[in-house]
Design an enzyme around this catalytic site. Structure first.
Site, PDB file in Angstrom:
ATOM      1  N   HIS A  31       1.686   2.333  -3.475  1.00  0.00           N
ATOM      2  CA  HIS A  31       0.665   3.188  -4.087  1.00  0.00           C
ATOM      3  C   HIS A  31       0.831   4.634  -3.615  1.00  0.00           C
ATOM      4  O   HIS A  31       0.754   5.577  -4.412  1.00  0.00           O
ATOM      5  CB  HIS A  31      -0.732   2.702  -3.692  1.00  0.00           C
ATOM      6  CG  HIS A  31      -1.202   1.488  -4.430  1.00  0.00           C
ATOM      7  ND1 HIS A  31      -1.184   1.396  -5.807  1.00  0.00           N
ATOM      8  CD2 HIS A  31      -1.736   0.316  -3.978  1.00  0.00           C
ATOM      9  CE1 HIS A  31      -1.680   0.225  -6.178  1.00  0.00           C
ATOM     10  NE2 HIS A  31      -2.014  -0.448  -5.090  1.00  0.00           N
ATOM     11  N   GLU A  83       0.825  -1.206   0.000  1.00  0.00           N
ATOM     12  CA  GLU A  83       0.000   0.000   0.000  1.00  0.00           C
ATOM     13  C   GLU A  83       0.861   1.259   0.000  1.00  0.00           C
ATOM     14  O   GLU A  83       0.496   2.273  -0.605  1.00  0.00           O
ATOM     15  CB  GLU A  83      -0.951  -0.004   1.197  1.00  0.00           C
ATOM     16  CG  GLU A  83      -1.963  -1.139   1.202  1.00  0.00           C
ATOM     17  CD  GLU A  83      -2.826  -1.195  -0.049  1.00  0.00           C
ATOM     18  OE1 GLU A  83      -3.028  -0.140  -0.701  1.00  0.00           O
ATOM     19  OE2 GLU A  83      -3.299  -2.298  -0.401  1.00  0.00           O
TER      20      GLU A  83
END
Length: 700
Positions: free
Chosen positions: A486, A483
């Site tokens: 991202h 994550e």
């Protein structure tokens, strides 16, 4: 990323950071400490409420209506400006301002409606999403607005003077107009708008139904397994697959009941797929898959299916061996019934990994405190990009839960790059998916400044206690790295236009930076920088890292084959309509692309929530992994902490967001344009054993 189109698309802290480069002087603290405490000190609790994300109006739920009406008024003014100005670069800038005006409200509301603990905030945000969504669908078919953009695109003299990013953004806006049916007559345009509005409703219905539990009279189940499930009066509630349960019967019962067909949900899925197909054909595409894949790395359904079939053929022998291993393992537990069933796959593959490599998560967790992992990420980003993660005290009302941490992302020479809000800890009613939300995209402002990107990372980690910090399993640690990949894509992009900022790019490219981070998360040279036992301070032994890395390959072919099955099913669902039920299609695809039998009276497709956000694009995980594997092996494997390579990766792949054709970015990094066969070979080679790791483990 937002589902709307066209205007809403998809700790070693460096103390030498120069505060004068930032817009304001702020008190920052080391990132690791911020995550190893139960709560942050809130000295400003009695000060003025600044509103969610610092938006003053959002200090109360009524503020959603205020900011939405302001955005809609600004939209009207920008539409008028776009329609009267002569064709120039200003046309694209006006379109991007229009996109930004709507995105800043819709993206924020899209997050709040699923994440805020207060149902009144969720309800207000949901109403804003609907209002903005309706406006967007009208803009999609605004003929005068489209005409102003077409005048620009048709003016070769003006277009030749535009920079490549501006030309691409102009073409992307026009592409989105076209897939919304701008070229249709008035009656058909209205039909396209109605279909899009209908799809928003069907998407929501399907997503809600995907996560609803099923229940069964407890008398229908053996009493000794009741305690594995939630009871409600005389009924047992089953809200998941319980894939990790040791008891075969618990896994089987959960599988059969959770996946039991629901007529209403079946109809919702049929309507959703039919509606998507009608919309795609109305605007001139053979199928929804053709419409969805335009502009991606794959470009067409034929390429995707070729990729999936080649990968299946290449993995065939390995997949068969994996299922034989699972069968042998099941025979140890259940000699009378050694047949491997779909509910066995996750559990047995995990048991085999643990037995072969001794990777019990509890052995690793003491080395992966959340604070240490965040310091590790900070150190990695500092070495690769010259970027530091610095904890900043949120103001009163700025965050939706007191355990949300706010990070400033600061470059050693460029200054403040943006903000990451870390919503990492479990709370009731919070979505259980780990995900990244763009709240505000970056773009160049008229005054020469840069609109700083703002994102949220959502995980579901246990809270720290008085006696111990939050300790992560290896899987949790890897998800955190994923994550954060991202987030850094959003932070390090410096596009001129927010329409293509960060992760607002082709789906099969958007997952590359996050998956690449998973390779860093299993490399000893990276892990050794931060993995320390939270009590003793001892480093995680290199042999344990080697075992962890090699264990990921165990049953890897079968795991990959399962993803191929999901991707193929997604493609067929969104291809040419067939005179078969979604269950009949699933049975066929499971037989062709998986290897384990279909279980009668189940409908796994009704739990396939990715059909909404990744419709016709579920293959993206596999293709992105292939690209990430190639980038890792060719560029980072030799020296994962090399600054020069990190800078080149930022410039070639992260900086452009969606402002450059995705395959051109991959080609720039790899210095070659990969073929479909290259993708397949990269995924298969990732499953090959590393004999050096075996030697290291035996020596350890």
């Amino acid at each position: 990323m937002s589902v709307y189109s066209p205007f809403l698309r998809l700790l070693v802290v460096r103390n030498t950071v120069k505060l004068r480069l930032c817009r304001k002087v702020t008190t920052w603290s080391p990132v690791g400490a911020a995550f190893n405490t139960q709560t942050l000190l809130r000295s400003d609790l009695f000060r003025k409420n600044v509103g969610l994300f610092g938006v003053p109006e959002l200090s109360c739920t009524e503020g959603f209506e205020v900011i939405q009406e302001r955005a809609l008024l600004e939209t009207e003014q920008l539409v008028e400006r776009a329609c009267i100005n002569p064709p120039s670069a200003l046309t694209v800038e006006t379109f991007d301002k229009l996109s930004d005006s709507l995105c800043r409200i819709a993206d924020l509301a899209d997050f709040i409606k699923v994440a805020h603990p207060d149902p009144l905030y969720r309800e207000a945000a949901e109403k804003t999403c609907i209002k903005i969504g309706t406006t967007v669908e009208k803009l999609n078919t605004n003929v005068e607005l489209c005409k102003s953009l077409k005048n620009l695109l048709d003016n070769e003299e003006v277009m030749s003077k535009l920079d490549p990013e501006t030309r691409r953004v102009a073409e992307l806006f026009m592409f989105d107009f076209e897939i919304s049916g701008i070229h249709l007559d008035e009656k058909q345009r209205k039909e396209a708008v109605n279909l899009n509005v209908q799809l928003l409703d069907l998407n929501n219905q399907f997503l809600m139904g995907c996560h609803m539990p099923n229940r069964i009279d407890m008398r229908a189940l053996p009493p000794h397994i009741h305690n594995h499930f939630t009871s409600e009066g005389n009924y047992i509630q089953i809200g998941g697959l319980h894939a990790e349960a040791q008891d075969d019967l618990v896994r089987e019962v959960a599988y059969r009941i959770f996946l039991y067909p629901n007529g209403e949900m079946m109809q919702t899925l049929e309507d959703l797929l039919s509606c998507r197909n009608r919309l795609a054909r109305l605007v001139g595409y053979e199928s929804y898959a053709h419409r969805a894949l335009k502009g991606t790395m794959a470009k067409s359904p034929d390429t995707v299916m070729k990729f999936l079939q080649l990968l299946t053929d290449k993995l065939q022998d390995r997949t068969k061996q994996d299922f034989e291993m699972m069968k042998d393992m099941k025979r140890k537990f259940n000699p009378r019934n050694a047949d491997v069933m779909p509910w066995d796959h996750p559990y047995l593959s995990g048991v085999i990994r643990a037995e072969r490599f001794n990777i019990e998560p509890s052995l690793y967790s003491p080395y992966f405190s959340l604070g240490a992992c965040m310091e590790g990420l900070n150190s990695l980003f500092t070495q690769l990009y010259g970027v530091s993660l610095l904890a900043e005290q949120p103001k009163a009302g700025e965050v939706w839960s007191e355990d949300v941490r706010k990070l400033a992302v600061v470059h050693e020479t460029e200054g403040l790059l943006g903000y990451i809000y870390c919503d990492f800890f479990y709370r009731p009613e919070k979505p259980h998916q780990d995900c990244h939300f763009t709240i505000r995209g970056g773009r160049c402002l008229d005054d020469g400044q840069y609109q700083l990107p703002v994102v949220v990372l959502m995980l579901n980690l246990p809270h720290p206690t008085r006696s111990a910090p939050t300790l992560l399993t290896p899987a949790m640690m890897e998800n955190l790295f994923h994550e954060m990949g991202h987030a850094m894509h959003s932070m390090l992009g410096r596009t001129r236009y927010q329409h293509v900022t960060g992760t607002r790019c082709a789906t099969d490219f958007a997952e590359v930076p996050s998956i690449l981070m998973e390779y860093f998360a299993t490399d000893y040279r990276v892990i050794n920088q931060f993995a320390r036992h939270y009590q003793t301070g001892q480093p995680l032994p290199q042999s344990m890292v080697a075992r962890l890395y090699e264990s990921k390959k165990v049953c890897g072919a079968a795991d990959t084959q399962l993803q191929i099955f999901y991707a193929a099913l997604d493609q067929v669902y969104h291809g040419e309509p067939q005179n078969r039920s979604t269950t009949d299609i699933l049975i066929d695809m499971q037989q062709k692309y998986y290897g384990l039998p279909y279980v009668p009276n189940t409908a796994w497709q009704l739990r396939f929530s990715h059909l909404v956000g990744y419709g016709a694009k579920y293959y993206s995980y596999l293709m992105s992994r292939a690209v990430a594997s190639m980038v890792w092996r060719q560029c980072f494997h030799k020296d994962p902490l090399n600054r020069e390579t990190g800078e080149r990766y930022r410039q070639e792949m992260l900086a452009h967001g969606g402002g450059k054709e995705p395959m051109l970015m991959v080609e720039g990094m790899l210095q070659k344009r990969p073929t479909t066969q290259d993708f397949v070979d990269a995924l298969v080679s990732d499953l090959d054993p590393d004999f050096e790791a075996f030697i290291m483990d035996s020596e350890g």
